[in-house]
Write a protein that holds these residues in place. Structure first.
Motif, short mmCIF file in Angstrom:
data_model
loop_
_atom_site.label_atom_id
_atom_site.label_comp_id
_atom_site.label_asym_id
_atom_site.label_seq_id
_atom_site.Cartn_x
_atom_site.Cartn_y
_atom_site.Cartn_z
N GLY A 148 0.61 -1.32 -0.13
CA GLY A 148 -0.17 0.14 0.12
C GLY A 148 0.80 1.15 0.04
N THR A 172 -4.71 11.80 5.70
CA THR A 172 -3.83 10.76 5.86
C THR A 172 -3.45 10.27 7.29
N MET A 179 -6.36 3.08 11.15
CA MET A 179 -6.03 1.73 10.64
C MET A 179 -5.38 0.97 11.95
N PHE A 198 -4.25 -0.81 3.84
CA PHE A 198 -4.94 0.70 3.92
C PHE A 198 -4.04 1.20 4.81
N VAL A 201 -1.54 2.57 2.67
CA VAL A 201 -2.05 3.43 1.88
C VAL A 201 -1.94 4.82 2.56
N PHE A 202 -2.55 5.19 3.74
CA PHE A 202 -2.87 6.31 4.43
C PHE A 202 -1.29 6.66 5.04
#
Length: 546
Positions: A148, A172, A179, A198, A201-202
């Motif tokens: 991610g 984010t 998360m 995820f 991702v963040f």
């Protein structure tokens, strides 16, 4: 090849722009009918409407809302809003206190992201027990996180150009916080793996810190801020497991509380980001000023230049996704450095996974004591910070004659240190060899990795100028892909080859890579001269020997 010709065309356009004279804000010029401009941050084929004359008008006459801002009118069709000299709203003119507050706040995000990626590994024993899963499935949580973390940077720079860096930081950091909540509450390994993806991702929002530093600091001032950014990225990869080892060892806490602690710390970070950080992209600030003027005056002619010069968001996303791949396959400097730093970063995550079993099985370390071994990451990064002082002095002394290659003295030292460290780690994995020898090998490896990490950012940024985000995007993709892939075969590799021979294999590969910075040092000017992108910024360096 269509993609190749498209990027070469963009490079040619950017060359036309970089060589064109820039009109003074206090003089009038008469552009030719075919006059066009390409946004230097994101070179595109979008043309600005031509004008016969550009004249400067007093900002106060335009509106009190932009007092102190230069407004240029292009033949009455456009009124362009620009910063005046020493304008306090221009991020490069922020006070040093504000610059450091923003730099430290954004750089702390990288601390949280890398610590979150690695501290997870120390909680595997209790996680595999509670979730009734295998060690390999738990290991995959590192790979999904880094996957991610690798993908989103291809998109995030274009999104930041549209909406600014600060909104992305806010979204984010808050997303990254939640998360950790998802992992802490998970009751199945599948949930953990998905949420970890995820989380990456963040967490990848933290990579914008390098761009924020470029927004705030002049090139000659960036040495220390970039060194701090690199230090955080490497050192906190190890400092996360330091506390996680003792949390895992406590039967009342274990793996879930590793996540709860991260949740609390990320909540503080999110609050600090909202309160202390601020938008630093000058083109975004000017766009907001222009929108404000259009709304308050009802005059649609007020524009920021970037609104007319840049391509559509869709086109910019296409470029930011495809160009890093193009750079990796066509630019020797990007390809070689991506391979080199990608390999080192992959081994870093192999160490994160292997340190616990090595020190537990060979030296009977407890889970908490195993976590303390990761202090070597901090020590090695500190060595890198100290030797970078020498590198900065050498750079200041030789940049006039060697150009960006003056950034590579440190890297040449790291190229030799890297395999030495791996050989030490490989051949000290015996019960009768004191554990401190292993710790020394890890420290030397992190020292070399820190140098490589910092050099890649500084060297590629100088070589590629306005194309630096694409060049750095290529190496970041390679680096994070290696970090995602290497942990998936670590356990099987050590079982088949033993610690000695598996790490010896890594050391041998590192030895083969020693020439990379040396070749770039001696032949860098010729390599850049053949590059359709790097050759466009070579005029920025006053070279006498190239």
């Amino acid at each position: 090849m269509a993609l190749s010709s498209h990027h070469e065309k963009l490079a040619s356009k950017a060359a036309d722009f970089s060589s064109a004279p820039v009109p003074s804000p206090t003089t009038s010029v008469s552009p030719t009918p075919s006059d066009s401009r390409i946004a230097i941050r994101v070179p595109s084929e979008t043309e600005v409407p031509s004008s016969k004359e550009v004249e400067t008008v007093n900002a106060e006459l335009a509106t009190e809302a932009v007092e102190g801002t230069i407004v240029e009118t292009a033949n009455g069709e456009r009124i362009y809003v620009e910063f005046v000299e020493n304008d306090p709203r221009n991020p490069i003119n922020f006070s040093r206190t504000r610059k450091w507050v923003i730099t430290i706040t954004t750089s702390t995000f990288i601390c949280a992201a890398v610590a979150g990626s690695s501290s997870y590994a120390l909680g595997w024993p209790s996680m595999t027990r509670d979730l009734h899963t295998t060690n390999f499935k738990a290991t995959a949580g590192i790979s999904t996180f880094t996957a991610g973390y690798a993908i989103v940077p291809l998109l995030i720079s274009s999104i930041s150009e549209e909406f600014g860096r600060h909104p992305i930081y806010v979204v984010t950091t808050i997303g990254f916080m939640f998360m950790h909540l998802g992992v802490a509450l998970a009751d199945h390994i599948r949930t953990v793996l998905i949420v970890r993806f995820f989380g990456g991702v963040f967490g990848s929002g933290s990579i914008l810190a390098a761009g924020t530093i470029a927004d705030l600091w002049d090139p000659h001032e960036r040495g220390l801020p970039m060194a701090i950014f690199s230090f955080n990225a490497v050192a906190f990869t190890g400092l996360g497991p330091v506390f996680a080892g003792y949390v895992e060892q406590n039967p009342h806490l274990e793996w879930r509380w590793i996540q709860w602690i991260h949740l609390i710390l990320c909540g503080v970070l999110a609050l600090a980001t909202i309160l202390f950080s601020k938008e630093t992209r000058s083109d975004v600030i000017l766009s907001r000023l222009a929108r404000k003027l259009r709304k308050e005056t009802g005059d649609p002619r007020f524009r920021a230049r970037v609104e007319d010069e840049r391509a559509s968001l869709r086109t910019r996303i296409y470029i930011s996704v495809t160009r890093p791949f193009y750079f990796m396959f066509t630019e020797p400097a990007v390809a070689s450095f991506s391979l080199w730093v990608g390999f080192a970063w992959g081994i870093t995550f192999v160490l994160i996974e292997s340190i616990a079993p090595v020190f537990k099985t060979l030296h009977n370390f407890s889970q908490g004591s195993t976590g303390l071994v990761f202090i070597t990451f901090f020590i090695g990064s500190s060595f890198g910070m100290c030797t970078n002082i020498i590198q900065e002095r050498l750079y200041a002394k030789h940049v006039g004659t060697h150009g960006p290659e003056a950034r590579l003295y440190h890297a040449m030292f790291a190229a030799i240190l890297f395999p030495i460290a791996m050989y030490i780690y490989a051949w000290c994995t015996f019960p009768d060899v004191p554990w401190i020898a292993l710790a020394i090998g890890i420290t030397l490896f992190i020292w070399a990795t820190f140098i490589m990490f910092l050099t890649v950012f500084n060297y590629l940024a100088e070589c590629y100028g306005p194309f630096a985000s694409s060049a750095l995007g290529g190496q970041a993709l390679c680096r994070n892909a290696a970090a995602a892939g290497f942990p998936l075969f670590t356990q099987q590799m050590y079982s088949a080859l033993t610690y000695h021979w598996a790490n010896t294999m890594f050391a041998n590969i590192a030895t083969l890579m020693i020439p990379i910075p040396f070749v770039l040092y001696f032949y860098g000017p010729q390599i850049r001269a053949r590059s359709k992108f790097a050759s466009q910024v070579k005029h920025r360096y006053n070279l006498s020997n190239s």
